[in-house]
Design a protein around this motif. Structure first.
Motif, short mmCIF file in Angstrom:
data_model
loop_
_atom_site.label_atom_id
_atom_site.label_comp_id
_atom_site.label_asym_id
_atom_site.label_seq_id
_atom_site.Cartn_x
_atom_site.Cartn_y
_atom_site.Cartn_z
N VAL A 40 -6.95 10.54 2.62
CA VAL A 40 -6.33 9.51 3.14
C VAL A 40 -5.95 8.15 2.30
O VAL A 40 -4.41 7.85 3.06
CB VAL A 40 -7.59 8.44 3.70
CG1 VAL A 40 -6.37 7.05 4.04
CG2 VAL A 40 -8.92 9.10 4.94
N PHE A 41 -5.67 8.07 1.79
CA PHE A 41 -4.78 7.18 0.22
C PHE A 41 -3.88 8.67 0.29
O PHE A 41 -2.30 7.89 0.18
CB PHE A 41 -5.12 7.76 -0.98
CG PHE A 41 -4.14 7.04 -2.08
CD1 PHE A 41 -3.41 5.80 -2.46
CD2 PHE A 41 -3.77 7.80 -2.89
CE1 PHE A 41 -2.78 5.29 -3.20
CE2 PHE A 41 -2.80 7.45 -3.69
CZ PHE A 41 -2.77 5.96 -3.81
N VAL A 42 -3.24 10.27 -0.52
CA VAL A 42 -2.74 10.78 -0.78
C VAL A 42 -1.51 10.25 1.15
O VAL A 42 0.01 10.53 1.33
CB VAL A 42 -2.14 11.99 -0.68
CG1 VAL A 42 -1.36 13.32 -0.67
CG2 VAL A 42 -3.30 12.35 -2.26
N LEU A 43 -2.01 10.46 2.23
CA LEU A 43 -1.92 10.99 3.75
C LEU A 43 -0.82 9.38 3.83
O LEU A 43 0.35 9.62 4.69
CB LEU A 43 -2.56 11.17 4.76
CG LEU A 43 -3.12 12.69 4.73
CD1 LEU A 43 -3.80 12.77 5.77
CD2 LEU A 43 -1.94 13.88 4.67
N PHE A 44 -1.70 8.56 3.82
CA PHE A 44 -0.68 6.75 4.12
C PHE A 44 0.39 7.04 3.20
O PHE A 44 1.77 6.61 3.45
CB PHE A 44 -1.39 5.93 3.60
CG PHE A 44 -2.30 5.47 4.88
CD1 PHE A 44 -1.67 5.54 5.73
CD2 PHE A 44 -3.83 5.89 5.11
CE1 PHE A 44 -2.62 5.30 7.10
CE2 PHE A 44 -4.90 5.57 6.51
CZ PHE A 44 -3.95 5.04 6.88
#
Length: 147
Positions: free
Chosen positions: A11-15
């Motif tokens: 989720v962090f990488v996608l955001f």
């Protein structure tokens, strides 16, 4: 637990990717919230429901803390019309008959060849007519004959 933390890392990488591609400051708060959630998951060994709460609260907190500064910064920037807005009201010359029924119509505006459709449905505008740009819709000009 490891799978949940891996999920938050994704989720962090996608955001972060979303923020890097838009440069609009729309997802950075969620990326930071995911990062805080990962840290809390590692340090405090909290469950998934608690992780969702941490993500929601930390993302909201980052947003609440930075939004007033961001709003002030955006208002301080001068708003400049886009090229499309600048073309509204300009005159163009029809170089190919504008007939929406058969999908034809081209105009020249400031030396640039544009696809054009009539502002009034069913109107056919002959070649060499001078028209006024009413609206820009994507890559087409909506034009009308001004009498």
């Amino acid at each position: 637990m490891e799978m949940e933390l891996f999920t938050w890392a994704v989720v962090f990488v996608l955001f972060v990717i979303a923020e890097a591609t838009t440069f609009q400051l729309v997802s950075i708060w969620f990326a930071l919230g995911a990062l805080v959630t990962i840290l809390c998951g590692i340090l405090f060994d909290i469950g998934f429901i608690a992780q969702i709460a941490v993500f929601t609260l930390s993302s909201g907190l980052f947003l609440a803390l930075t939004f007033p500064f961001l709003s002030k910064w955006r208002k301080s920037k001068k708003i400049v019309s886009t090229n499309a807005e600048l073309d509204v009201g300009e005159r163009a010359v029809v170089i190919e008959e504008i007939n929406e029924d058969i999908g034809s119509g081209r105009v020249t505006l400031k030396g640039v060849d544009w696809s054009a459709i009539p502002a009034s449905k069913g109107t056919v505008i002959p070649k060499d007519t001078i028209v006024t740009v009413e609206k820009v819709q994507g890559s087409k000009l909506i034009v009308a004959v001004k009498t």
